[in-house]
Write a protein that holds these residues in place. Structure first.
Motif, mmCIF file in Angstrom:
data_model
loop_
_atom_site.group_PDB
_atom_site.id
_atom_site.type_symbol
_atom_site.label_atom_id
_atom_site.label_comp_id
_atom_site.label_asym_id
_atom_site.label_seq_id
_atom_site.Cartn_x
_atom_site.Cartn_y
_atom_site.Cartn_z
ATOM 1 N N MET A 110 0.812 -1.211 0.000
ATOM 2 C CA MET A 110 0.000 0.000 0.000
ATOM 3 C C MET A 110 0.844 1.259 0.000
ATOM 4 O O MET A 110 0.436 2.293 -0.506
ATOM 5 C CB MET A 110 -0.925 -0.007 1.219
ATOM 6 C CG MET A 110 -1.969 -1.095 1.181
ATOM 7 S SD MET A 110 -3.050 -0.991 -0.259
ATOM 8 C CE MET A 110 -3.935 0.514 0.096
ATOM 9 N N ARG A 111 2.026 1.199 0.583
ATOM 10 C CA ARG A 111 2.891 2.384 0.613
ATOM 11 C C ARG A 111 3.291 2.779 -0.798
ATOM 12 O O ARG A 111 3.246 3.951 -1.173
ATOM 13 C CB ARG A 111 4.126 2.100 1.451
ATOM 14 C CG ARG A 111 5.050 3.303 1.596
ATOM 15 C CD ARG A 111 6.354 2.917 2.244
ATOM 16 N NE ARG A 111 6.169 2.166 3.455
ATOM 17 C CZ ARG A 111 6.388 0.860 3.569
ATOM 18 N NH1 ARG A 111 6.803 0.172 2.526
ATOM 19 N NH2 ARG A 111 6.193 0.236 4.713
ATOM 20 N N ILE A 112 3.687 1.811 -1.596
ATOM 21 C CA ILE A 112 4.069 2.107 -2.974
ATOM 22 C C ILE A 112 2.861 2.594 -3.759
ATOM 23 O O ILE A 112 2.950 3.539 -4.554
ATOM 24 C CB ILE A 112 4.685 0.855 -3.625
ATOM 25 C CG1 ILE A 112 5.987 0.471 -2.924
ATOM 26 C CG2 ILE A 112 4.930 1.077 -5.111
ATOM 27 C CD1 ILE A 112 6.609 -0.802 -3.434
ATOM 28 N N ALA A 113 1.710 1.982 -3.521
ATOM 29 C CA ALA A 113 0.510 2.375 -4.255
ATOM 30 C C ALA A 113 0.147 3.825 -3.998
ATOM 31 O O ALA A 113 -0.297 4.529 -4.902
ATOM 32 C CB ALA A 113 -0.648 1.468 -3.851
ATOM 33 N N ARG A 114 0.339 4.299 -2.780
ATOM 34 C CA ARG A 114 -0.064 5.660 -2.451
ATOM 35 C C ARG A 114 0.975 6.707 -2.827
ATOM 36 O O ARG A 114 0.661 7.889 -2.864
ATOM 37 C CB ARG A 114 -0.363 5.767 -0.952
ATOM 38 C CG ARG A 114 -1.651 5.085 -0.548
ATOM 39 C CD ARG A 114 -1.957 5.352 0.924
ATOM 40 N NE ARG A 114 -3.250 4.798 1.287
ATOM 41 C CZ ARG A 114 -3.439 3.594 1.768
ATOM 42 N NH1 ARG A 114 -2.404 2.810 1.960
ATOM 43 N NH2 ARG A 114 -4.633 3.150 2.075
ATOM 44 N N THR A 115 2.197 6.301 -3.047
ATOM 45 C CA THR A 115 3.255 7.277 -3.286
ATOM 46 C C THR A 115 3.844 7.223 -4.678
ATOM 47 O O THR A 115 4.676 8.052 -5.019
ATOM 48 C CB THR A 115 4.389 7.094 -2.264
ATOM 49 O OG1 THR A 115 4.907 5.750 -2.347
ATOM 50 C CG2 THR A 115 3.891 7.335 -0.848
ATOM 51 N N PHE A 116 3.452 6.246 -5.505
ATOM 52 C CA PHE A 116 4.008 6.147 -6.856
ATOM 53 C C PHE A 116 3.476 7.300 -7.699
ATOM 54 O O PHE A 116 2.279 7.586 -7.712
ATOM 55 C CB PHE A 116 3.618 4.813 -7.491
ATOM 56 C CG PHE A 116 4.452 4.458 -8.688
ATOM 57 C CD1 PHE A 116 5.492 3.554 -8.584
ATOM 58 C CD2 PHE A 116 4.227 5.050 -9.917
ATOM 59 C CE1 PHE A 116 6.270 3.228 -9.681
ATOM 60 C CE2 PHE A 116 4.997 4.747 -11.016
ATOM 61 C CZ PHE A 116 6.025 3.833 -10.900
ATOM 62 N N CYS A 117 4.371 7.961 -8.420
ATOM 63 C CA CYS A 117 3.951 9.045 -9.307
ATOM 64 C C CYS A 117 4.926 9.174 -10.470
ATOM 65 O O CYS A 117 6.134 8.963 -10.320
ATOM 66 C CB CYS A 117 3.820 10.368 -8.558
ATOM 67 S SG CYS A 117 5.280 10.884 -7.649
ATOM 68 N N PHE A 118 4.368 9.492 -11.633
ATOM 69 C CA PHE A 118 5.149 9.727 -12.846
ATOM 70 C C PHE A 118 5.381 11.225 -13.016
ATOM 71 O O PHE A 118 4.658 12.054 -12.457
ATOM 72 C CB PHE A 118 4.412 9.203 -14.080
ATOM 73 C CG PHE A 118 4.242 7.713 -14.127
ATOM 74 C CD1 PHE A 118 5.264 6.894 -14.576
ATOM 75 C CD2 PHE A 118 3.055 7.120 -13.734
ATOM 76 C CE1 PHE A 118 5.111 5.527 -14.639
ATOM 77 C CE2 PHE A 118 2.883 5.753 -13.786
ATOM 78 C CZ PHE A 118 3.917 4.947 -14.244
ATOM 79 N N THR A 119 6.366 11.552 -13.832
ATOM 80 C CA THR A 119 6.573 12.936 -14.231
ATOM 81 C C THR A 119 7.163 12.958 -15.630
ATOM 82 O O THR A 119 7.470 11.905 -16.220
ATOM 83 C CB THR A 119 7.491 13.677 -13.247
ATOM 84 O OG1 THR A 119 7.478 15.070 -13.552
ATOM 85 C CG2 THR A 119 8.927 13.157 -13.333
ATOM 86 N N ASN A 120 7.314 14.148 -16.170
ATOM 87 C CA ASN A 120 7.850 14.290 -17.523
ATOM 88 C C ASN A 120 9.320 13.884 -17.552
ATOM 89 O O ASN A 120 9.991 13.810 -16.528
ATOM 90 C CB ASN A 120 7.697 15.730 -18.006
ATOM 91 C CG ASN A 120 6.246 16.127 -18.151
ATOM 92 O OD1 ASN A 120 5.396 15.298 -18.469
ATOM 93 N ND2 ASN A 120 5.936 17.398 -17.917
ATOM 94 N N GLY A 121 9.811 13.642 -18.763
ATOM 95 C CA GLY A 121 11.207 13.262 -18.915
ATOM 96 C C GLY A 121 11.475 11.791 -18.667
ATOM 97 O O GLY A 121 12.631 11.386 -18.558
ATOM 98 N N GLY A 122 10.415 10.994 -18.557
ATOM 99 C CA GLY A 122 10.610 9.555 -18.361
ATOM 100 C C GLY A 122 11.053 9.187 -16.966
ATOM 101 O O GLY A 122 11.811 8.235 -16.812
ATOM 102 N N GLN A 123 10.594 9.912 -15.946
ATOM 103 C CA GLN A 123 10.993 9.615 -14.580
ATOM 104 C C GLN A 123 9.776 9.333 -13.707
ATOM 105 O O GLN A 123 8.656 9.743 -14.020
ATOM 106 C CB GLN A 123 11.793 10.776 -13.992
ATOM 107 C CG GLN A 123 13.105 11.060 -14.706
ATOM 108 C CD GLN A 123 13.993 11.977 -13.912
ATOM 109 O OE1 GLN A 123 14.603 11.602 -12.920
ATOM 110 N NE2 GLN A 123 14.081 13.221 -14.350
ATOM 111 N N ALA A 124 10.031 8.642 -12.614
ATOM 112 C CA ALA A 124 8.990 8.315 -11.646
ATOM 113 C C ALA A 124 9.654 8.081 -10.301
ATOM 114 O O ALA A 124 10.887 7.950 -10.202
ATOM 115 C CB ALA A 124 8.197 7.078 -12.079
#
Length: 1133
Positions: free
Chosen positions: A972-986
């Motif tokens: 659940m920790r990963i599920a709540r904190t995973f996020c993408f951004t521009n430039g191919g990063q997360a």
């Protein structure tokens, strides 16, 4: 060029999709649908599968559950081992590397090969590993798996290639570091102790060379037995038996005495001249009681005994040893220097510590200058050169978990001026009292790469704090900290009980954040159903915080009967512009009103002085209704150009005008559909006999289409036509059932170590935990320039609303364009009844122009509202608009809308609302996070699923580009904190204390080697000091001996094959593979080919030499035979 047609004739591969009774507007994954559309689109897609690759970049934060610590005094590199098998290598800022043992076994001990660029790790699975640190991505060169004995302690002498390994059975083995093979030389426990001893001495807890003679090995057993073993003579010099268990041993640099720490909190000093009894026994923290006995103390787990050139008194540093009667005392590190005793209290339990010294030679004056202390959740360095022992300011982000992280946000390619501004504001609030000396862990080299752009990571925490981090160039430095709890009043002593009932704990915990970097407007959603809006200012201000209260509580009930109309509320004049009714007084005489119309927290209602930085301007709170607490907010969006803020939960939607500080819209999800509801659902009605007695107006009632009550039907029609101007159109009713307390999800509380290996379909406090049969939650919101109706010819400001049932509503708005009118005239919000449908809960919206480029949301350029007034530069709103109208001439009318749900993605053409493409992302799992991101000058849809898969889809065709099982076991920790951004990063929170950044871009993977720091730098090993003639003459000089002569195969023989198994590593090839891009990769491959060719030539030369030798031998034998038979007659043969 790939063409995407809205009308494709003769396409046999497409098949209409009709999920859940929705209109057939989809087709097979990645194929165009046959929905009629006005014209043909030609969009060139540039992204291919070759542009994507998953790779970990860097990890930030203190290692979770650390277990071991090591330091290279020459290279000045620090290593930290963890219980999960990770190894963190730290040098100067920017030099930060994380390695992971594939087995996942806990790291027991770390040993540097000092100034050799290598590290030995001993793991809980009884395996030794040799890591190569001479490459940017360290890799294992050799492994040695013990099969019959368990490893307890390791020691590697300086400039030695022989590693001493102590085991649980009390034996000591010796490993050749170069070949990683066991020597036949073994020190058995029964030979080390006296024959008369009847008990086993216990595991080996200490091994060390004598500084005076490297041929003497000091072995410490857990039971209290200490043995000095003569390696040459293979016998014991002396044995010491102490009554208390031994935890650690430390030598004086002259090699004549050593100090031990014991389980009873004592320190014992031993002199080699007299080992019959200790020279001195002290209880540093044990006081003498009245009966003459020492009070019992906790064990001293480790002690280090170091001498200083500038002082005749030695430094004695140890952890533990406090008396048991001092309950509640924090863990301590004690520094004894002569008669002065300094006790340093730590915030967390001490795992290990090391005293850093100038010299790597144990037989020289050590000259300690710092102490590295590894705590369970922190890492500090103490300056020993100053009398008050200050700590160094840590350049690494070791305080990410200062309060448990509850949410994250990642922004790449931010405005370049935002980072310096945040840093300048945050620097004013930094702690003081740090040591002024340079950070001692300064090894390695690192330079900012050429491909860098401003990146910011924002973390929300359980205590309500917000941290802004500079994440540029794979580093992480805290810029600014914001405390949202300062907006609210502290609960008074009489309100403690009520507050405890409203919110169990962490009432200010951050659930969601929304930030506009261009306008610097920041919104925070708290767990107590509140939203705080902040504006940024470089100047302090005295201001009051505006508070808006929203009643948003709904339920599903049966159709209202005619008898129920007796309680139809009174309707007031609808001419008022404010749609929000006056809430009933909390002090009503009715018992039910005790929990009615009150927020969970109380906003400060006085003038507040706000320092420079983010300053609170508005707080929106959901209210209790009829004894039921407000549901947590599940979605949020703000738009600085519109001046609007939207929030939703499982009961409905609210839109707030934060410029005029008014509520524009507040209604249930069902009310938003009007007659366009695709489901045949019963309406929501207020709880019977729950009318307020305070004399204020109650909200209107929404009834079913079959309602026979004329008054209610008139109200429904009137509210539908006037929608926003009616002050009572929102539905404010309560959820039946027992009261619910708001609390932070258990896995995000202090005990964040709990890991869930599987997801249940219900996710607490997330948008998918809502009962789909009874409630429809607003799961995502986004303001955009779009088309609210099919008949629209020009884009207008719209609010896109996604729900947990997979429905999308588009709400057009009319916003005054003139700045003065915007401050005075109302904003009109009129739901148009437009409904789009997908499978499962809607997660994300994205918008593309007709050329396939991403349409950014319009925004307001930042202006400092508290800056001194300048008549030459008046503070006017400056808006930047990216609406489709700006490229109509080039690409025609309309735009593309990308909608992603938990199971499906669709691309619609607006304003016709035709579904162009549909892709079923997953059938066996569900999407946790989805974002429309820019990669390689193009756009794609990135998804992270609950089964651990990371996927990217091309836009607009939704063609699969990447599908990798990255995290097979999610929690659940990963599920709540995973996020993408521009430039191919997360990024995601890989542990309660660490942030893991990854990239899914092949370009960044190729450039990662240049971005990472070098762990190893060529440095000459310092020469040993010349101790002088007299000390050498009187035996004071250290004696050296040839370990190869003792431990080599020729002298000691081979070890038993069943004792340990050698496992070759892939470290050599790892370095080559890491450089497999561009010219460097070609050179590496050429070098490998040359090496292989040279090896083959060498083998050929050896075979040729063998053949020549064989030929010479044959010729010699033939010649001898010829001479022998030369004079013999034929009959003599």
């Amino acid at each position: 060029m790939k063409k995407f047609r809205k009308v494709l004739d003769g396409l046999t591969t497409s098949s209409p999709v009709n999920p859940g009774g929705s209109p057939a507007c989809g087709s097979a994954a990645g194929t165009p649908s046959t929905a009629p559309t006005p014209r043909e689109l030609e969009i060139q897609e540039t992204l291919m599968s070759e542009h994507f690759q998953i790779c970990k970049t860097v990890r930030h934060g203190v290692p979770y559950q650390p277990t071991a610590l090591a330091f290279d005094p020459v290279q000045k590199i620090l290593a930290i081992g963890s219980r999960s098998g990770g190894v963190r290598l730290l040098g100067r800022p920017g030099v930060d590397c994380h390695c992971q043992h594939e087995s996942g076994a806990a790291v027991l001990q770390l040993q540097f090969l000092i100034n050799e660029g290598a590290l030995v790790t001993a793991c809980a699975d009884d395996t030794l590993h040799l890591w190569n640190l001479r490459q940017r991505r360290p890799a294992i060169l050799h492994s040695l798996k013990f099969s019959r004995e368990r490893i307890t302690f390791c020691h590697l002498p300086f400039q030695s290639k022989w590693l001493y390994v102590g085991t649980e059975r009390g034996n000591t083995h010796i490993v050749n570091i170069e070949s990683f093979i066991l020597s036949g030389y073994v020190i058995m426990w029964n030979k080390a102790i006296e024959l008369s001893t009847k008990t086993h001495p216990g595991p080996v807890v200490h091994l060390s060379d004598s500084p005076k003679d490297e041929g003497k090995l000091l072995i410490g057993f857990e039971s209290g037995t200490i043995v000095m073993w003569d390696l040459r003579a293979k016998r014991t010099d002396f044995r010491i038996h102490y009554d208390e268990a031994i935890h650690s041993v430390s030598w004086h640099h002259e090699g004549r005495q050593f100090m031990c720490s014991h389980s009873d909190g004592s320190l014992s000093m031993w002199n080699l001249r007299n080992t019959a009894k200790p020279l001195q026994v002290t209880f540093p923290h044990g006081k003498t009681q009245r009966d003459g006995r020492k009070e019992s103390c906790k064990p001293i787990l480790k002690v280090e005994y170091k001498t200083s050139r500038n002082s005749s008194e030695a430094f004695v540093v140890f952890s533990g040893g406090l008396s048991y009667d001092k309950a509640g005392r924090r863990p301590t590190l004690t520094i004894m220097h002569g008669k002065a005793i300094t006790v340093l209290e730590m915030d967390y339990p001490i795992v290990d510590f090391l005293v850093l010294c100038d010299t790597p030679y144990l037989n020289e004056v050590q000259e300690p200058y710092a102490v590295v202390v590894l705590l369970e959740k922190d890492f500090v360095v103490v300056d020993l050169t100053q009398s008050n022992f200050p700590i160094f300011e840590n350049p690494y982000p070791m305080d990410i978990h200062e309060s448990p992280v509850t949410c994250t946000a990642y922004f790449a390619d931010c405005p370049p001026d935002i980072i310096p501004v945040l840093y300048s504001i945050g620097a004013k609030h930094k702690k003081t009292g740090y040591s002024h000396k340079e950070w001692p862990v300064s090894g390695g080299t690192w330079a900012v790469g050429s491909q860098t752009y401003p990146e910011i990571i924002i973390t929300g925490h359980a205590d309500g704090s917000i941290k802004f981090w500079d994440a540029t160039a794979i580093t992480l430095q805290m810029l600014y900290k914001l405390k949202t709890s300062k907006v609210f009043e502290k609960p008074k002593s009489g309100d403690v009980g009520r507050s405890a009932e409203l919110v169990e704990e962490d009432p200010y915990a951050v659930q969601m954040i929304s930030w506009c970097p261009q306008s610097r407007i920041f919104c925070v959603v708290g767990i107590s159903a509140h939203v705080i809006l902040y504006r940024f200012s470089k100047h302090d201000a005295n201001t009051t915080i505006t508070s808006l209260e929203v009643r948003l509580q709904c339920e599903m009930e049966d159709v209202i009967s005619p008898s129920d109309t007796e309680n139809t509320p009174y309707f007031s004049d609808p001419s008022g512009h404010s749609p929000q009714p006056q809430p009933p007084s909390p002090r009503s005489n009715t018992p039910d009103s005790v929990r009615d119309s009150i927020p969970c927290l109380k906003v400060k209602d006085r003038m507040i002085r706000m320092p420079p930085g983010y300053q609170a301007e508005l707080v929106v709170q959901l209210l209790w209704v009829d004894g039921e607490p407000p549901q947590q907010i599940t979605s949020l969006d703000l738009n600085s150009a519109y001046g609007l803020l939207a929030l939703g939960n499982c009961n409905g939607l609210a839109v707030v005008d934060y410029l005029q500080k008014t509520i524009l819209l507040c209604m249930s999800t069902l009310e938003l559909y009007g007659s366009a509801d695709p489901f045949q659902r019963l309406t929501r009605s207020p709880r019977k006999n729950r009318q307020s007695t305070s004399g204020t107006h109650a909200p209107c009632v929404s009834e079913s289409h079959e309602c026979s009550n004329l008054i209610s039907l008139f109200c429904l029609l009137f509210c539908f036509l006037k929608w926003i101007n009616c002050p009572f159109c929102p539905i404010f009713v309560s959820v039946k059932g027992p009261g619910r307390k708001l609390s932070l999800p258990t896995d995000l509380k202090t005990d964040l170590g709990t890991v869930e290996n599987s997801f249940s379909r219900s996710r607490s406090s997330s948008v998918s935990s809502i009962d789909r049969e009874t409630k429809e939650a607003v799961t995502t919101l986004q303001f955009a320039e779009s088309y609210g109706r099919k008949s629209d010819t020009l884009p207008t400001p719209c609010l896109w609303v996604g729900t947990s049932l997979g429905l999308v509503l588009i709400i057009p708005m009319s916003i005054p364009t003139d700045e003065q009118e915007r401050q005075e005239d109302p904003v009109t919000v009129a739901p148009a009844g437009t409904v789009l449908m997908l499978k499962s809960s809607v997660l994300r919206f994205g918008f593309l122009d007709c050329g396939g480029a991403l349409i950014n949301s319009p925004y307001e350029v930042w202006r400092d509202q508290h800056a001194p007034y300048d008549s030459d530069r008046p503070r006017k709103r400056k808006l930047v608009n990216f609406s489709p109208s700006s490229f109509q001439e080039a690409s025609g009318d309309g735009h593309l809308a990308v909608v992603c749900s938990e199971r499906q993605a669709k691309v619609f053409f607006m304003p016709s609302q035709a579904c162009l493409y549909v892709h079923n992302i997953t059938e066996s799992s569900f999407v946790l996070r989805a974002d429309v991101v820019s990669v390689c000058n193009s756009v794609c849809l990135a998804c992270f699923c609950a089964n651990g898969h990371i996927m990217t889809l091309s836009l607009p065709s939704l063609r699969p580009l990447l599908d990798v099982s990255y995290l097979p076991l999610t929690d659940m920790r990963i599920a709540r904190t995973f996020c993408f951004t521009n430039g191919g990063q997360a990024l995601y929170l890989c542990s309660p204390t660490e942030i893991q950044r990854i990239t899914y871009s092949q370009e960044m993977c190729d450039n990662l080697q240049e971005m990472l720091g070098e762990l190893f730098t060529p440095i000459e090993t310092p020469e040993a000091q010349n101790r002088g003639f007299l000390k050498g003459f009187f035996g004071g000089n250290a004696q050296t001996f040839d370990r190869e002569e003792l431990f080599g195969e020729a002298a000691a023989g081979k070890a038993s094959r069943s004792l340990a198994q050698h496992i070759p590593g892939q470290g050599g090839m790892e370095g080559m593979k890491a450089a497999a891009g561009g010219v460097v990769g070609e050179l590496a491959r050429a070098r490998i080919a040359l090496d292989e060719r040279g090896q083959r030539l060498g083998e050929l030369e050896e075979r040729t030499a063998l053949m020549m030798t064989s030929a010479d031998t044959f010729s010699k034998h033939a010649h001898e035979l010829m001479l022998k038979c030369k004079d013999k007659k034929w009959y003599q043969f």
